[in-house]
Design an enzyme around this catalytic site. Structure first.
Site, short mmCIF file in Angstrom:
data_model
loop_
_atom_site.label_atom_id
_atom_site.label_comp_id
_atom_site.label_asym_id
_atom_site.label_seq_id
_atom_site.Cartn_x
_atom_site.Cartn_y
_atom_site.Cartn_z
N HIS A 1 0.86 -1.15 -0.17
CA HIS A 1 -0.04 -0.10 0.03
C HIS A 1 1.06 1.14 -0.02
O HIS A 1 1.78 1.32 0.96
CB HIS A 1 -0.92 0.05 1.07
N HIS B 1 -8.51 7.79 -3.88
CA HIS B 1 -8.83 6.30 -4.28
C HIS B 1 -10.05 6.44 -5.09
O HIS B 1 -10.43 5.20 -5.56
CB HIS B 1 -9.34 5.77 -2.73
N ARG C 1 -16.89 15.07 21.52
CA ARG C 1 -17.20 14.98 23.09
C ARG C 1 -18.63 15.27 23.12
O ARG C 1 -19.07 16.58 23.00
CB ARG C 1 -16.18 16.14 23.80
N CYS D 1 -10.08 18.74 25.01
CA CYS D 1 -11.13 18.63 26.00
C CYS D 1 -10.09 18.64 27.49
O CYS D 1 -9.11 18.38 27.49
CB CYS D 1 -11.42 17.01 25.85
N TYR E 1 -15.53 19.67 35.84
CA TYR E 1 -14.59 20.56 35.09
C TYR E 1 -13.74 21.34 35.92
O TYR E 1 -13.61 22.63 35.65
CB TYR E 1 -15.03 21.21 33.87
#
Length: 589
Positions: free
Chosen positions: A158, A182, A256, A303, A439
């Site tokens: 490949h 492709h 998320r 995040c 958080y």
């Protein structure tokens, strides 16, 4: 680690032949490349490639070979992309014998591209069968539309290297969609050589939506993503893909979600704006796109739990086991939040302290996701807070907040509320669970018996961060390589610019400075990450390497060297030195 083309003359010859081959591409003869074509053999200092014509001509097969000193480096390209056209074209130019057999006569069996063995293609497989074949040891299978393919022997050939393994055990279409090369007929023809059967009728049917499941109408996701949870959906790409593009492709940008993804009709969508000193208004999506100046920024989102898995290695924490790829960089387009607030009548001398956001994603009791930022950030001319409706030149996808989301550059991802439905200007911060009881960072000494979330501020600006994307942890590197290339990303919150990344191959004893690439942004508005790379000689006589990176921003903020001192029970804010261990394989000689 890097393929090099030795001869520029060979490249020009390659391109010239390719152009000729393209002119005769519509011929019907089928060419099968046999195993010997893949093994370059030395012959008086020149490489050659051999292939066999298996088009029907009375059962005869004919061998042909082509010599060129450049083929040693170019043969892999022969097997895919324009190289496949080249082989085909050269074959038709050099061989004018034999009428081609109608390809419909081969529908019940396929001649293998490697070895010419005949394989039946009427076998039936389930997706579970395919999923069992993800390694070279078990065989590498993929699906395309309704067919099943065994591409094990093609993996090493490949042109894109081992990235083909990302599709192992599943559908190949999502990966082809990422790489447009492709989408050519000859590529499909090459794939067809490896067909071994069909998917079962059950697996060919579209899955019906479960209307009783709040997650039953989730959008499709790219299978390359490493899933941390399905409901709600949270996933990140393989880390090695992050450093391939300065702008992270939408399909592999980390996902998320805290709640089910809502389905929003843009025609009926309304954004509510209200609060201290404002006249309550509603804006349509068209209002936002036509009544306000458009702004575009390039900004990184991360995040709070990025690299949490490294904290889990020290001591178990509560939260999704994110690796190093819960981060991405994108170009966002929309309107400035400050413009919308002024349009709603916000006075210049407002007493408000916060701007709250609510999303259309809700739990089973109807409570939406919410968060807030300071009014100072919201109104700052250089704060660049956007109400974004585009990501990388496209409408936001459902996973990324269609039709509208907040982009708060430099600030933790949790405040960048998606599917935005309401803006509230207030003297108080949002009372959402995710603002007041999540958080937040704590001392390593705090556990779940002693934690008091009211004692810590909500995370806003994030600390400086960097990570190694390649090589990956526990990779093997051949001692035959003269050099090693290390890549990664670096970013700092609050608009601070990364000015340096230091890299060590010996666990921190000695250091080299990496090369940085990225968009030039104004001081205090460096919202986007820097990608970095370092290519240096591979240390001689070493069996193992501990590779480390650490970044420095323009305020000379630096990363802590280990995880343990910054460990916290939620596993957030891990910005310790990034460490990767690799093994050096002995010389092949």
């Amino acid at each position: 680690m890097t393929r090099r083309v030795e001869s520029s003359g060979a490249v020009m010859s390659f391109l010239h032949c390719t152009r000729s081959a393209l002119n005769i591409w519509k011929m019907q003869s089928r060419v099968r490349i046999e195993t010997s074509a893949l093994l370059l053999q030395a012959c008086s200092g020149c490489g050659f490639v051999r292939w066999k014509n298996t088009a029907a001509n009375g059962g005869r097969s004919m061998d042909y070979q082509f010599s060129n000193s450049g083929w040693r480096q170019l043969v892999v390209g022969v097997l895919a992309g324009t190289g496949a056209v080249l082989v085909y074209g050269l074959h038709r130019q050099q061989v004018q014998q034999a009428e081609p057999k109608n390809t419909t006569e081969l529908t019940s069996q396929t001649v293998s591209a490697l070895g010419n063995e005949v394989k039946p293609t009427n076998s039936i497989y389930t997706r579970q069968d395919v999923a069992k074949h993800k390694t070279l040891a078990d065989g590498v299978w993929v699906t395309y539309k309704t067919s099943v393919y065994d591409i094990t022997k093609f993996v090493d050939l490949h042109p894109g290297g081992d990235k083909i393994m990302l599709a192992a055990g599943g559908a190949i279409e999502p990966f082809w969609a990422m790489y447009a090369v492709h989408n050519q007929e000859h590529v499909y023809s090459i794939l067809e050589e490896y067909r071994i059967g069909e998917l079962s009728p059950e697996d060919q049917k579209q899955a019906t939506m479960d209307v009783d499941d709040p997650y039953g109408n989730e959008p499709l996701r790219h299978p390359v993503l490493k899933v941390n949870s399905l409901k709600p959906f949270n996933a990140e790409p393989p880390v090695e893909l992050l450093s391939e593009n300065y702008i992270t492709p939408n399909e592999i940008f980390f996902k998320r979600n805290h709640l089910p993804v809502p389905e929003v009709d843009p025609k009926t969508y309304r954004l509510q704006v209200m609060g201290e000193g404002l006249k309550s208004i509603q804006l349509t999506l068209d209002d936002l796109k036509t009544k306000f100046p458009k702004h575009t920024i390039t900004a990184t989102l991360q995040c709070a739990g990025n690299r949490r898995s490294e904290m889990n290695a020290v001591r178990q924490v509560k939260g999704l086991n994110w690796g190093m790829a819960a981060i991405g960089n994108a170009t966002w387009r929309g309107v400035k939040l400050s413009d919308v607030l002024k349009y709603a009548g916000l006075p210049e001398n407002t007493n408000a302290k916060h701007v709250q956001f609510e999303g259309l994603d809700k739990d089973l009791t109807g409570i939406p996701y919410g968060a807030s930022i300071s009014i100072r950030k919201a109104l700052a001319k250089d704060g660049d807070v956007l109400l974004a409706y585009e990501m990388n030149g496209e409408d936001l996808s459902r996973d990324h907040g269609f039709p509208l989301r907040v982009i708060v550059p430099g600030v933790v991802g949790a405040r960048n509320v998606k599917w935005l439905s309401k803006i509230v200007v207030s003297k108080e911060e949002s009372q959402s669970h995710w603002q007041v009881n999540d958080y937040k960072g704590f001392s390593p000494s705090v556990d779940w018996d002693t934690v008091d979330f009211s004692t810590a501020p909500a995370i806003q600006d994030l600390p400086i961060q960097s990570a190694i994307t390649t090589p990956c942890n526990n990779d093997y590197i051949s001692a035959d390589n003269e050099e090693i290339t290390v890549k990664g990303y670096a970013w700092s919150g609050g608009g601070q610019e990364v000015i340096r990344v230091d890299v060590s191959l010996d666990g921190g004893k000695t250091w080299k400075v990496a090369d940085l690439t990225g968009e030039k942004q104004d001081a205090g508005q460096a919202w986007a990450w820097k990608l970095w790379q370092l290519t240096i000689p591979l240390p001689k006589g070493q069996k193992n390497l501990e590779i480390i990176c650490k970044a420095v921003d323009n305020n000379y903020n630096v990363q802590p060297d280990t995880v343990a001192p910054i460990w916290n029970l939620r596993g957030v804010l891990n910005n310790s030195w990034s460490r990767v261990k690799v093994t050096i394989k002995p010389n092949s000689g």
